[in-house]
Design a protein around this motif. Structure first.
Motif, mmCIF file in Angstrom:
data_model
loop_
_atom_site.group_PDB
_atom_site.id
_atom_site.type_symbol
_atom_site.label_atom_id
_atom_site.label_comp_id
_atom_site.label_asym_id
_atom_site.label_seq_id
_atom_site.Cartn_x
_atom_site.Cartn_y
_atom_site.Cartn_z
ATOM 1 N N ASP A 69 0.863 -1.185 0.000
ATOM 2 C CA ASP A 69 0.000 0.000 0.000
ATOM 3 C C ASP A 69 0.892 1.225 0.000
ATOM 4 O OD1 ASP A 69 -1.715 2.227 1.075
ATOM 5 O OD2 ASP A 69 -3.204 0.614 1.083
ATOM 6 N N ARG A 70 0.659 2.123 -0.940
ATOM 7 C CA ARG A 70 1.529 3.293 -1.079
ATOM 8 C C ARG A 70 1.395 4.275 0.066
ATOM 9 N NH1 ARG A 70 -1.029 7.809 -3.175
ATOM 10 N NH2 ARG A 70 -3.184 7.516 -3.869
ATOM 11 N N CYS A 71 0.377 4.113 0.905
ATOM 12 C CA CYS A 71 0.194 5.020 2.036
ATOM 13 C C CYS A 71 1.024 4.614 3.258
ATOM 14 C CB CYS A 71 -1.283 5.083 2.425
ATOM 15 S SG CYS A 71 -2.327 5.853 1.175
ATOM 16 N N VAL A 72 1.638 3.451 3.214
ATOM 17 C CA VAL A 72 2.466 3.008 4.331
ATOM 18 C C VAL A 72 3.784 3.764 4.295
ATOM 19 C CG1 VAL A 72 3.659 1.046 5.361
ATOM 20 C CG2 VAL A 72 1.409 0.721 4.338
ATOM 21 N N ARG A 73 4.060 4.541 5.353
ATOM 22 C CA ARG A 73 5.259 5.378 5.374
ATOM 23 C C ARG A 73 6.168 5.101 6.570
ATOM 24 N NH1 ARG A 73 3.117 11.404 5.003
ATOM 25 N NH2 ARG A 73 2.184 10.664 6.951
ATOM 26 N N SER A 74 5.656 4.452 7.596
ATOM 27 C CA SER A 74 6.449 4.211 8.801
ATOM 28 C C SER A 74 6.199 2.796 9.300
ATOM 29 C CB SER A 74 6.109 5.232 9.896
ATOM 30 O OG SER A 74 4.786 5.043 10.350
ATOM 31 N N TYR A 75 6.985 2.388 10.271
ATOM 32 C CA TYR A 75 6.863 1.018 10.775
ATOM 33 C C TYR A 75 5.500 0.750 11.412
ATOM 34 C CZ TYR A 75 8.916 -3.412 12.238
ATOM 35 O OH TYR A 75 9.206 -4.747 12.377
ATOM 36 N N PRO A 76 4.972 1.649 12.256
ATOM 37 C CA PRO A 76 3.623 1.411 12.799
ATOM 38 C C PRO A 76 2.549 1.324 11.716
ATOM 39 C CG PRO A 76 4.757 3.025 14.141
ATOM 40 C CD PRO A 76 5.611 2.813 12.921
ATOM 41 N N ASP A 77 2.770 1.988 10.576
ATOM 42 C CA ASP A 77 1.801 1.882 9.472
ATOM 43 C C ASP A 77 1.676 0.443 8.983
ATOM 44 O OD1 ASP A 77 1.322 4.536 9.592
ATOM 45 O OD2 ASP A 77 2.384 5.078 7.760
ATOM 46 N N ILE A 78 2.786 -0.287 8.976
ATOM 47 C CA ILE A 78 2.741 -1.693 8.580
ATOM 48 C C ILE A 78 1.865 -2.474 9.553
ATOM 49 C CG2 ILE A 78 4.131 -3.790 8.301
ATOM 50 C CD1 ILE A 78 6.433 -2.059 7.363
ATOM 51 N N GLY A 79 2.017 -2.170 10.845
ATOM 52 C CA GLY A 79 1.167 -2.820 11.840
ATOM 53 C C GLY A 79 -0.294 -2.486 11.638
ATOM 54 N N TYR A 80 -0.580 -1.232 11.235
ATOM 55 C CA TYR A 80 -1.960 -0.837 10.979
ATOM 56 C C TYR A 80 -2.516 -1.566 9.761
ATOM 57 C CZ TYR A 80 -6.098 2.101 10.565
ATOM 58 O OH TYR A 80 -7.394 2.539 10.497
ATOM 59 N N LEU A 81 -1.706 -1.670 8.710
ATOM 60 C CA LEU A 81 -2.151 -2.349 7.499
ATOM 61 C C LEU A 81 -2.444 -3.814 7.770
ATOM 62 C CD1 LEU A 81 -2.592 -2.257 4.408
ATOM 63 C CD2 LEU A 81 -0.164 -2.784 4.141
ATOM 64 N N ALA A 82 -1.661 -4.438 8.643
ATOM 65 C CA ALA A 82 -1.820 -5.861 8.912
ATOM 66 C C ALA A 82 -2.862 -6.145 9.999
ATOM 67 C CB ALA A 82 -0.469 -6.460 9.319
ATOM 68 N N PHE A 83 -2.840 -5.353 11.073
ATOM 69 C CA PHE A 83 -3.652 -5.701 12.243
ATOM 70 C C PHE A 83 -4.575 -4.576 12.710
ATOM 71 C CE2 PHE A 83 0.420 -8.005 12.519
ATOM 72 C CZ PHE A 83 -0.049 -9.312 12.426
ATOM 73 N N GLY A 84 -4.650 -3.478 11.968
ATOM 74 C CA GLY A 84 -5.540 -2.399 12.343
ATOM 75 C C GLY A 84 -4.940 -1.485 13.406
ATOM 76 N N ALA A 85 -5.814 -0.743 14.083
ATOM 77 C CA ALA A 85 -5.372 0.234 15.076
ATOM 78 C C ALA A 85 -4.607 -0.424 16.221
ATOM 79 C CB ALA A 85 -6.570 1.010 15.626
ATOM 80 N N TYR A 86 -5.014 -1.644 16.593
ATOM 81 C CA TYR A 86 -4.317 -2.355 17.663
ATOM 82 C C TYR A 86 -2.858 -2.609 17.286
ATOM 83 C CZ TYR A 86 -2.996 -6.109 20.863
ATOM 84 O OH TYR A 86 -2.342 -6.891 21.790
ATOM 85 N N GLY A 87 -2.621 -3.007 16.031
ATOM 86 C CA GLY A 87 -1.259 -3.254 15.568
ATOM 87 C C GLY A 87 -0.438 -1.984 15.550
ATOM 88 N N TRP A 88 -1.042 -0.866 15.132
ATOM 89 C CA TRP A 88 -0.326 0.410 15.109
ATOM 90 C C TRP A 88 0.092 0.826 16.516
ATOM 91 C CZ3 TRP A 88 -0.284 5.296 17.010
ATOM 92 C CH2 TRP A 88 0.426 6.267 16.282
ATOM 93 N N THR A 89 -0.828 0.716 17.472
ATOM 94 C CA THR A 89 -0.538 1.117 18.852
ATOM 95 C C THR A 89 0.518 0.228 19.484
ATOM 96 O OG1 THR A 89 -2.811 1.923 19.099
ATOM 97 C CG2 THR A 89 -1.548 1.540 21.117
ATOM 98 N N THR A 90 0.400 -1.074 19.268
ATOM 99 C CA THR A 90 1.336 -2.019 19.882
ATOM 100 C C THR A 90 2.756 -1.819 19.372
ATOM 101 O OG1 THR A 90 -0.431 -3.671 20.120
ATOM 102 C CG2 THR A 90 1.841 -4.459 20.256
ATOM 103 N N ILE A 91 2.901 -1.701 18.050
ATOM 104 C CA ILE A 91 4.233 -1.526 17.472
ATOM 105 C C ILE A 91 4.820 -0.184 17.897
ATOM 106 C CG2 ILE A 91 5.499 -1.230 15.307
ATOM 107 C CD1 ILE A 91 3.610 -3.250 14.048
ATOM 108 N N GLY A 92 4.008 0.858 17.914
ATOM 109 C CA GLY A 92 4.497 2.160 18.372
ATOM 110 C C GLY A 92 4.981 2.102 19.810
ATOM 111 N N LEU A 93 4.234 1.392 20.672
ATOM 112 C CA LEU A 93 4.621 1.277 22.079
ATOM 113 C C LEU A 93 5.941 0.527 22.225
ATOM 114 C CD1 LEU A 93 3.901 1.717 25.051
ATOM 115 C CD2 LEU A 93 2.635 -0.449 24.991
ATOM 116 N N VAL A 94 6.086 -0.574 21.471
ATOM 117 C CA VAL A 94 7.329 -1.346 21.518
ATOM 118 C C VAL A 94 8.518 -0.482 21.113
ATOM 119 C CG1 VAL A 94 8.605 -3.244 20.426
ATOM 120 C CG2 VAL A 94 6.255 -3.601 21.194
#
Length: 400
Positions: A69-94
């Protein structure tokens, strides 16, 4: 869909306020300092090559996730694309926790090196005598604190280049005193393999900045080539450094190469001074995303006019907390082991594999062989994560 995936610019800058290259340079010098073969023996070099290959492969998985997806620009974005908001928050926290612990490691590194440079220094503060590593951790924090109040840290990124030569200075400074006659003769140390394997993952765990570097490239199709060249150069850099250290110091090699250097020598002082400069700037670089995130949360409940005061107070609180933990955790190597096993393995192995499978399995883009290989890598990653975290926590607790 594109609007959902696209992160606000200020949030991306919170995660990575400076260019990814500076963090890569920082990591090259910082991670190199904790490597040695005394944990696993000479045969663990095969594990080192295996870890390098795994991390190169997972880096390519990140490239494929970015292409999904061309909108993915950062590492948490990958988590969002794969697992939604939960993935974005979890990866950002890590990633925030990883940056916070790395900042603590910089303070420990400075405290140990300054104590080596100026042994037996004692200062009386408010009636209490402060000495050793704790004294120099406090002094380092006092120097760093004003820099954490800055918003533009672009000039500090150039200081990271010093890290490219600091490791070489630390290794070659030991040659005049020790030579190569104390070669390590331990072929395999089974009890030290979990520690060695975890530290090897620390060396190659720069995956958190890969999406940022990818997004900043003019020709994104060249990212796999850049990744390959970087992996080869880093592998050679690490391998040469660790082999020389083991040949010079043998089984007595310390987690920090400067701790092996003889005291009172001019070349020792020069080697230590070069290793002191980089952490001073890099502490500010890695802690800024943490302080900025806290500041953004606090600013929502404060007036705009008080933003600067909020930044100062937040920075003071964060720096004090890192000082307390740096003075509590006794050894640099133990903290690096914990960071490597619990966080670096997660960012470099587990998240890329799981995200890739989640994104492409539903699209039928993962073959049977590739799926089996990724599952095998996940098993290795989970084992290193669990065993390494247990070992590091056991070692840290055992020192109290």
């Amino acid at each position: 869909m594109e609007q959902q995936l696209l992160l606000p610019t200020d949030m991306e800058q919170q995660l990575f306020p400076t260019d990814g290259v500076s963090f890569c340079i920082t990591g090259a010098s910082f991670r190199r300092s904790c490597l040695n073969f005394s944990n696993g023996g000479w045969l663990s070099l095969a594990l080192f090559a295996m870890v390098g290959a795994i991390c190169f492969y997972t880096g390519n998985l990140i490239d494929r996730c970015m292409c999904a997806d061309r909108c993915v620009r950062s590492y948490p974005d990958i988590g969002y694309l794969a697992f939604g908001a939960y993935g974005w928050t979890t990866i950002g926290l890590v990633m925030y926790v990883e940056l916070y612990l790395v900042a603590i490691s910089f303070l420990i590194l400075e405290g140990d090196n300054l104590d080596k440079l100026l042994p037996s220094t004692v200062v009386e503060i408010l009636g209490y005598q402060v000495h050793g590593k704790q004294l120099f951790v406090l002094a380092t924090a006092a120097v760093i604190l004003p820099m954490t109040w800055l918003k533009n840290l672009s000039m500090l990124t150039y200081v990271s280049v010093v890290g490219l030569i600091s490791g070489a200075d630390g290794v070659w400074a030991g040659v005049p005193d020790k030579g190569f006659h104390m070669a390590g003769n331990n072929l395999l140390n089974l009890s030290g393999l979990p520690t060695a394997l975890t530290l090897y993952f620390v060396c190659f765990a720069g995956h958190g900045v890969f999406p940022t570097v990818y997004s900043s490239m003019k020709s994104k199709k060249d990212f796999p080539k850049v990744l390959l060249i970087s992996s080869v150069l880093c592998s050679l850099n690490y391998a040469v450094t660790v082999v020389l250290r083991y040949l010079i110091y043998g089984e007595d090699v310390q987690s920090q190469v400067t701790q092996n250097l003889p005291t009172g020598k001019l070349y020792t002082r020069f080697a230590i001074l070069t290793t002191l400069i980089t952490p001073l700037a890099n502490y500010t670089l890695v802690i800024q995303p943490v302080t900025t995130a806290i500041e953004e949360k606090l600013s929502a409940t404060t007036d705009v006019e008080n933003n600067w005061l909020t930044r100062v107070l937040t920075s003071i609180a964060v720096v004090i907390s890192t000082v307390v933990l740096a003075c509590t955790v006794p050894f640099f190597g133990y903290l690096m082991l914990f960071i490597g096993s619990s966080l670096n393995v997660t960012v470099a192995v587990l998240v890329p594999c799981l995200s890739y499978l989640k994104i492409y399995m539903s699209r039928g883009g993962v073959g049977c062989f590739e799926r089996t290989m990724i599952v095998g890598i996940l098993v290795i990653g989970v084992c290193v994560n669990v065993v390494g975290t247990y070992t590091s926590l056991h070692q840290i607790i055992g020192t109290f």
